[in-house]
Design an enzyme around this catalytic site. Sequence first.
Site, mmCIF file in Angstrom:
data_model
loop_
_atom_site.group_PDB
_atom_site.id
_atom_site.type_symbol
_atom_site.label_atom_id
_atom_site.label_comp_id
_atom_site.label_asym_id
_atom_site.label_seq_id
_atom_site.Cartn_x
_atom_site.Cartn_y
_atom_site.Cartn_z
ATOM 1 N N HIS A 112 1.288 -0.886 0.067
ATOM 2 C CA HIS A 112 -0.205 0.163 0.488
ATOM 3 C C HIS A 112 0.742 0.694 -0.218
ATOM 4 O O HIS A 112 2.505 1.292 0.061
ATOM 5 C CB HIS A 112 -1.064 -0.033 1.254
ATOM 6 N N ASP B 34 0.266 5.089 1.796
ATOM 7 C CA ASP B 34 -0.545 5.508 3.149
ATOM 8 C C ASP B 34 -1.046 7.002 2.532
ATOM 9 O O ASP B 34 -0.979 7.692 1.340
ATOM 10 C CB ASP B 34 0.613 5.849 4.247
ATOM 11 N N HIS C 147 4.881 0.945 0.547
ATOM 12 C CA HIS C 147 5.265 -0.711 1.986
ATOM 13 C C HIS C 147 4.793 -1.330 2.332
ATOM 14 O O HIS C 147 3.571 -1.347 2.050
ATOM 15 C CB HIS C 147 5.833 0.788 2.491
ATOM 16 N N ARG D 178 4.937 6.617 14.460
ATOM 17 C CA ARG D 178 5.289 6.921 12.519
ATOM 18 C C ARG D 178 4.643 8.149 13.092
ATOM 19 O O ARG D 178 4.002 8.461 13.245
ATOM 20 C CB ARG D 178 3.836 5.919 12.304
HETATM 21 C C1 SIN Z 1 3.536 0.971 7.449
HETATM 22 O O1 SIN Z 1 2.456 0.744 7.113
HETATM 23 O O2 SIN Z 1 2.821 2.510 8.133
HETATM 24 C C2 SIN Z 1 3.386 0.867 9.132
HETATM 25 C C3 SIN Z 1 5.085 -0.120 8.442
HETATM 26 C C4 SIN Z 1 5.886 -0.836 9.077
HETATM 27 O O3 SIN Z 1 5.261 -1.079 10.010
HETATM 28 O O4 SIN Z 1 6.841 -1.385 8.878
#
Ligand code: SIN
Length: 283
Positions: free
Chosen positions: A100, A102, A258, A273
Site C-alpha cells: 500500500h 498511505d 510499502h 510513525r
Molecule cells: C505502515 O504501513 O505504516 C507500517 C509499516 C511497518 O510497520 O513496517
Amino acid sequence: MLQNSLSIHPSGGGVGAFVDNIDLGTLDETQAGTLKSALGDYGVLFFRDQNITTDQHLAMAEHFGGVNVNRFFAHVPEEPRIAEVRKEPDQKANIGGGWHTDHSYDQIPAMGSILLARETPPQGGDTLFANMYSAYESLSDGLKATLEGLNAVHSSRHVFGRNSNYKRGGKDIGDRLGNEDAAQQDAVHPVVIRHPISGKKALYVNSAFTLHFEGWTAEESKPLLDYLYAHASRPEHTYRFQWANGSIAFWDNRATWHYAVNDYHGHRRLMHRVTVEGCEIGR
Ligand code: SIN
C-alpha cells in the site's frame, strides 16, 4: 563532524538509499534540503542508530511540511501527533501487512512518513518497499499511453470503516486502529502522477486503497489493476529493509509502496510513525 557531511548510498535493491553521518535529532535546514531532494530521487531513505526523542521526531517532520495527524491509528501516550504501529506477542494481525501507499484516499495525500523503530523482534518484522518510478518506466509505451489518460478512485472506507478489512473476520488488531466513523474519505487521482519533488512520472494506484478507474466499474478495472500490482511488486522494483532499534525509514508516498512483513508472532514490535503533510498531486 562537519555540518552537512552526510553521505547517501543507494540500497543496492530496486528502491531506496541509506544515509550515514547524520544526527536526525539536530537536523538543520541545509541537511533537510539535501534529504528532501534525495527522497525525491530514491523514494525512501534509511537511517541507523537514531535514538531521537519524540520532540526531535516531530521537529524533523517540520522540515518537510509539518505533521499530518493520522485519523485511525492509536497514538503514543500523551502525544497524539505520533502514531503507534504496535504488535504485541499475543496478537497475530499486524498493521500494514500488504502492499500500500498511505493516505491515497485523501485528495491531498500525505507526503510520507518517518517510521522509527523503538522495539524490534529478535528476527523478522522487515518492511518491503517498492519503486513506483521504475514500475511506471518499465511498462510498454502502449500501456503507458493508456494509463496516462486515466484517473483512479481511492477510498478509506473499506480499510478503516466499521465493516472494514481490518475489522472483519475477527482479526486481533485490538485497539491499535479506531475512529471508524471518520473513514469517509474518497479521492480521485491520476493513475500516473508527476512527482512533486523529482518531476519524474510515477505509477499511483495501490491494492489497499484504489477501488477502480474513474468511469470504469470495479469489475472492468480489476484485471488491469491486478496486472499493475503484480508488475510493480516484482523483485527488481523492491528492497527489503531490516530494522534494529533506532532505525528510521523515511518514505515518500508518491514514489513508493510499502509492506510490513508479519513473520514474528510471539514477539513485540513497536514503531513510532510521524506522517508528513503533502501537497496537490497531478499529471
Ligand atoms: C505502515 O504501513 O505504516 C507500517 C509499516 C511497518 O510497520 O513496517
